[in-house]
Design an enzyme around this catalytic site. Structure first.
Site, PDB file in Angstrom:
ATOM      1  N   GLY A   9       0.841  -1.205   0.000  1.00  0.00           N
ATOM      2  CA  GLY A   9       0.000   0.000   0.000  1.00  0.00           C
ATOM      3  C   GLY A   9       0.868   1.244   0.000  1.00  0.00           C
ATOM      4  O   GLY A   9       0.512   2.279   0.574  1.00  0.00           O
ATOM      5  N   ARG A  37      -1.517  -0.096  -7.557  1.00  0.00           N
ATOM      6  CA  ARG A  37      -1.387   0.932  -8.595  1.00  0.00           C
ATOM      7  C   ARG A  37      -0.071   1.663  -8.433  1.00  0.00           C
ATOM      8  O   ARG A  37       0.527   1.651  -7.347  1.00  0.00           O
ATOM      9  CB  ARG A  37      -2.552   1.929  -8.515  1.00  0.00           C
ATOM     10  N   TYR A 143     -15.436   0.019   7.976  1.00  0.00           N
ATOM     11  CA  TYR A 143     -14.008   0.275   8.200  1.00  0.00           C
ATOM     12  C   TYR A 143     -13.673   0.112   9.691  1.00  0.00           C
ATOM     13  O   TYR A 143     -12.715  -0.577  10.058  1.00  0.00           O
ATOM     14  CB  TYR A 143     -13.700   1.695   7.724  1.00  0.00           C
TER      15      TYR A 143
END
Ligand code: AKB
Length: 316
Positions: A9, A37, A143
């Site tokens: 991450g 990404r 979350y």
């Protein structure tokens, strides 16, 4: 041989700056950045970068073997606001990625793990002011539920399998290098960019919503300090409360006006207000300060000055 470190991450808000700091401390080649990404130019060009999905156990295990990784910082997560839109995806990402890393540590393939929790573990029944380390926790976001559950699993893996996992409950983190994505505290970053570009900002939280916040440099310092502390100093193996400051959108707007007297602030609370209303307004972090000597450097004025200087340097 340097200790090789993997940041999962690494392209995100905290992951980017954590990776750059770790590279400064341990050497560029020793810190492997990975994300699903690509990240910033600085992140990608300063050391090894690998595209990998945090939910893919085989991919993470392969990276650990290939680079002889000993320490993993798992920074991939779906945050509070985005998580409410796709609850099952948030749950899958936040839990699968944690189990992948905890199981690698259980099997002795890595030695140490950092995993961030959040003030989102608290809920409406938690005491709001100076929220203690150990208290009622009934989170209402997916979350928050995933972070609370993750904390229990960290504690379990430590007790049952001796896994050296360390964690802190981050408040809202404010930084200028990489934008946050999908959090309830994001207004406190957006305000600076909008103020400097357009001279005004519409906050999605009401003017009196007080939340715990921290400047990125302090968050990185805490993360590195807890990982550097001797194992016996880490007495809480779920996650430590961590605090620097608390403020409302109105107070932050006043700070912005010190730099831009014409700045205009408006308020249009949306669904994120409901989330913020369930979170503490301030945090008692006495245990982190006592156990591993945590201390913060930035108050709200220093944070504001650093944000203006940082964003200006990026605009030139
Ligand atoms: C969020 O707003 O979801 C995060 C957090 C407080 O964990 N910034």
């Amino acid at each position: 041989m340097p200790t090789n470190i993997l940041v999962i991450g690494a392209s995100g808000q905290i992951g980017t700056e954590l990776t750059l700091k770790l590279r400064e401390l341990h050497g560029n080649a020793a810190v492997i950045a990975s994300d699903i990404r690509e990240g910033s130019e600085e992140l990608m060009s300063s050391g090894p970068f690998e595209i990998a999905n945090a939910m893919d156990f085989d991919a993470i295990e392969k990276l650990v073997g290939h680079y002889n990784i000993e320490v993993v910082y798992l920074m991939a997560a779906m945050l509070s606001a985005t998580g409410e839109k796709v609850p099952m995806k948030a749950w899958a990402l936040n839990m699968d990625s944690l189990f992948n890393v905890l199981n690698l540590a259980k099997d002795k393939k890595i030695k140490k793990v950092f995993w961030p929790s959040s003030i989102a573990v608290f809920g409406p029944s938690t005491p709001k002011e100076q929220t203690p380390q150990t208290t009622v926790m009934e989170p209402t976001t997916v979350y928050g539920i995933s972070k609370q559950t993750g904390e229990r699993w960290c504690s379990y893996y430590h007790k049952k399998y001796g896994v050296d996992v360390r964690s802190i409950r981050y408040p809202g983190i404010i930084s200028y290098k990489t934008l946050p994505g999908g959090g309830t505290t994001d207004y406190a970053v957006e305000i600076f960019h909008e103020a400097m570009q357009n001279g005004k900002y519409t906050s999605f939280l009401s003017e009196e919503t007080e939340l715990p916040m921290m400047f990125m440099d302090d968050a990185i310092k805490a993360t590195i300090d807890i990982m550097d502390a001797p194992s016996e100093a880490i007495k809480v193996r779920s996650s430590y409360n961590l605090s620097a400051m608390s403020f409302t959108p109105k107070i932050l707007a006043e700070e912005v006006k010190r730099h831009l007297p014409e700045f205009e602030m408006n308020y249009e609370p949306d669904f994120r207000q409901d989330i913020a209303d369930t979170w503490p307004s301030s945090i008692d972090d006495a245990e982190a300060r006592a156990d591993w000597n945590w201390s913060h450097n930035f108050n709200i004025s220093e944070l504001t000055d650093a944000m203006f200087t940082g964003i200006k340097s990026q605009l030139v």
